[in-house]
Design an enzyme around this catalytic site. Structure first.
Site, PDB file in Angstrom:
ATOM      1  N   HIS B 255       0.832  -1.203   0.000  1.00  0.00           N
ATOM      2  CA  HIS B 255       0.000   0.000   0.000  1.00  0.00           C
ATOM      3  C   HIS B 255       0.874   1.263   0.000  1.00  0.00           C
ATOM      4  O   HIS B 255       0.894   1.998  -0.962  1.00  0.00           O
ATOM      5  CB  HIS B 255      -1.017   0.047   1.155  1.00  0.00           C
ATOM      6  N   ASP B 306      -4.742  -7.946  -4.010  1.00  0.00           N
ATOM      7  CA  ASP B 306      -5.109  -7.780  -2.609  1.00  0.00           C
ATOM      8  C   ASP B 306      -6.447  -8.427  -2.263  1.00  0.00           C
ATOM      9  O   ASP B 306      -6.538  -9.620  -2.065  1.00  0.00           O
ATOM     10  CB  ASP B 306      -5.091  -6.280  -2.274  1.00  0.00           C
TER      11      ASP B 306
END
Lengths: 429, 429
Positions: B255, B306
């Site tokens: 991230h 993800d």
């Protein structure tokens, strides 16, 4: 009478209804009774059936820019130079072929009704063709051959741009557009290209011509447009257009990205529509429009593929919510059903077809079936079908498309056109 | 020797090369001479052939949340509650089946190598299974059966979350993970779940265990994570992890959305990787990470699916650029080739396979062919193939996928598994 039995159908609520029979008469839905299973004579549609999807803002010819304008650096304004080079090279035959291939790609993506915001009017040096509407008729013919319902939003363009965009003045624009005839699946509406291209007095002429018709304008796509409008007129683009009598419930503000609070109140108070084009607005670095605030103020929403960088109405619909998440850090300000409404009934209404984009008795028989058997959607439970389609479907999941009671796409293929071959022909240099 | 003739192949430059023969020996590329046309014995690959795409951050089991977590309102933190409910219900058999179907969907999308950030370790109440690595082995087996190369990033998780996530302490974590054997197409790396879940001293233990292996951590996905870390430790998550010896060129910050300038300098200066997961970061309202600034500071980029809201590595790659456009109003800070590098070699390197994700002599024979004959890409000129694939391809355009010299996908279908059927089985309630 044609009878379709839908495994699941979205009738406008939060969830899809299981087991719905669509009884069609001619171009309309006559009735849609619940039916737990198909009867003899019903055609069975697996997956989830939606009203037809509206593409409320399209420049079909820009399809030829897909994948070709990403190599360099720049901004909206440098991209526009590339678009001008393409636009200047199109004559009616080329415009027809490129538009037909693009509209056919839209049909495969579930789009049943397109609003073509059309400003390619004249020859390269600005000389009108023998038929001054040769380009507009090329676009209308392209939609008909591709099987789409269309509203030709003929755009008044008086300043800047290319000579081929410009009519002499608003009266000349109105005279030209008045010669365009409507057809059962084709309407003619008006557009004010932008406050850059049309002065306030001319905007008023366009708005007056458009009485009873849809009227669209590009509004506040870029901060610079606002700055220039404020410098020249002392007002925002929305305020200028309202002052010219353009903003009503028949008005659609395309993009509506960089709005003041007063602009939001103005558009919402008039019951206007904001047509968001999120994939283009992302591609062109425009920004994220205030969709939730516009809705709260009383505006409606529609969606458009605009530059054709992407033709995927599901991606446009979900991006309204998902891009607002990026800006706000909050999830779920738009329900899936609201996003789907923008992509269906919202767009149809903005294009002058208030009886389309909805599955109900009396509505136009424009519909789309999305398969739930591909890898993106396999295993979707019925009660989550609406949210799954909005947030996870792709254009490639569309199986069947009907426009006005006629099949346009069956089992993922166009019934009349070899779409990849058409695209290859028109796009290969 | 297997010989493949590629109509176009991307060898790492700005453009694809026309006419490339790939000569394969075993699991590797032996040579790749130019060849203007195929010879007898060459298998012809139409379209553009890319190195295999790496999915550097995956939680395979979260595939079961797709389309099911969009109905309400909320934030990252309310979504997490739904994810916990799912995670608590999985045993090794269920985890294996769900992971296999998800990995197979990845293969169809062109993903050849996955980094599974794995934290589902124990029984529901935290009791280890008879084999304490039963869950990890279920994931490894799932990847093998789906045909993917995998790095199992076994995550140390000590505080918060569910009992099934937690090992007793970092030493217990290390003892457990040390029992996991590698295989030719499976590596084992380490993860520090986050600074929420692992204290600094334990993070140091994990980092020491991970010497010579990939080490990943969730870093600054949400502002609240930063605030809590600053309140507890007086440092940002990046600074805390660096202080624990975790940040090196083998480290991947997943991230890396909400970074300070010092964080960017720290990660860049160490030559670490930032793994962006744009479709998830948009879905979870995380925000837009500073990809360009990280690159400029010396970091590498990788991409991950993800949460599996979307499995489309092309969308992840282009979203790095497109989401930055939304934030900055500027286009083109990432070239298409740079985005493709992040999705290939960048991810492979971050997962401990520095000899993968590239088409060159000696590299792993992991590759993907994207068709240019579908409606999204038809008519793409050869010189624009790289930009078109990055900015306009979808997972559905993938035709053929090879991992370590073995075909996994042919003509858009998995060679061993009926993927929609597997997904339906594991996802139907």
């Amino acid at each position: 009478m044609t009878r379709l039995w839908c495994e699941l159908a979205w009738l406008g609520g939060e969830r899809a209804e299981p087991g719905v029979r669509l009884e069609l008469e001619g171009e309309r839905i006559a009735a849609l009774p619940p039916a737990s299973s198909p009867e003899e004579g019903d055609e069975r549609l697996a997956g989830v059936t939606l009203p037809g999807l509206a593409n409320a803002h399209s420049h079909a010819f820009q399809r030829a820019l897909r994948g070709r304008t990403h190599g360099g650096t720049g901004s909206f304004w440098t991209w526009r130079e590339q678009m001008y080079a393409l636009a200047g090279a199109l004559d009616p035959d080329a415009c027809h072929a490129l538009s037909r291939a693009t509209f056919a790609e839209m049909a495969l993506a579930g789009i049943t009704c397109v609003g073509e915001f059309h400003y390619l009017h004249h020859g390269r040096d600005g000389t009108p063709y023998d038929d001054p509407n040769a380009m507009g008729r090329a676009v209308l013919g392209a939609a008909e051959e591709a099987g789409l319902r269309i509203t030709l939003l003929d755009a008044c363009y008086l300043r800047g741009g290319l000579p081929s965009f410009r009519d002499r003045d608003a009266a000349a624009w109105a005279e030209r557009v008045s010669a365009l005839a409507e057809r059962p699946r084709a309407r003619v509406g008006a557009a004010i290209h932008s406050v850059r291209a049309v002065d306030p007095e001319s905007a008023r002429t366009v708005a007056e011509w458009a009485a009873g018709r849809p009227l669209h304008a590009h509004v506040s796509e870029q901060p610079r447009e606002n700055e220039e409008c404020l410098a020249e007129h002392g007002r925002t683009p929305s305020a200028l257009l309202a002052g010219a009598g353009a903003v009503s419930e028949r008005f659609t503000a395309v993009h509506a990205t960089h709005l003041t609070d007063d602009d939001v109140a103005l558009l919402g108070g008039a019951g206007a529509t904001a047509c968001l084009c999120p994939t283009t607005e992302r591609d062109l670095a425009d920004g994220i429009g205030p969709a939730r605030r516009l809705l709260d103020a009383g505006a409606s929403l529609a969606t458009g593929s605009d530059s054709q960088a992407v033709i995927d109405p599901f991606e446009e619909a979900r991006a309204i919510e998902l891009d607002e998440r990026l800006a706000s850090g909050v999830r779920g300000v738009h329900a899936a059903s609201g996003l789907l409404r923008a992509a269906t009934a919202g767009g149809y209404a903005a294009l002058g077809w208030p009886d389309g984009g909805r599955l109900e008795a009396g509505a136009l028989a424009d519909l789309v079936t999305v398969g739930l058997d591909g890898v993106r959607l396999a295993g979707t439970p019925a009660e989550e079908a609406v949210a799954s389609v909005v947030f996870a479907a792709a254009a490639g999941d569309v199986r069947d498309v009907m426009v006005g009671g006629r099949w346009v796409v069956r089992d993922g293929a166009h019934v009349a056109l070899d779409v990849p071959a058409e695209l290859r022909t028109v796009l290969t240099p």
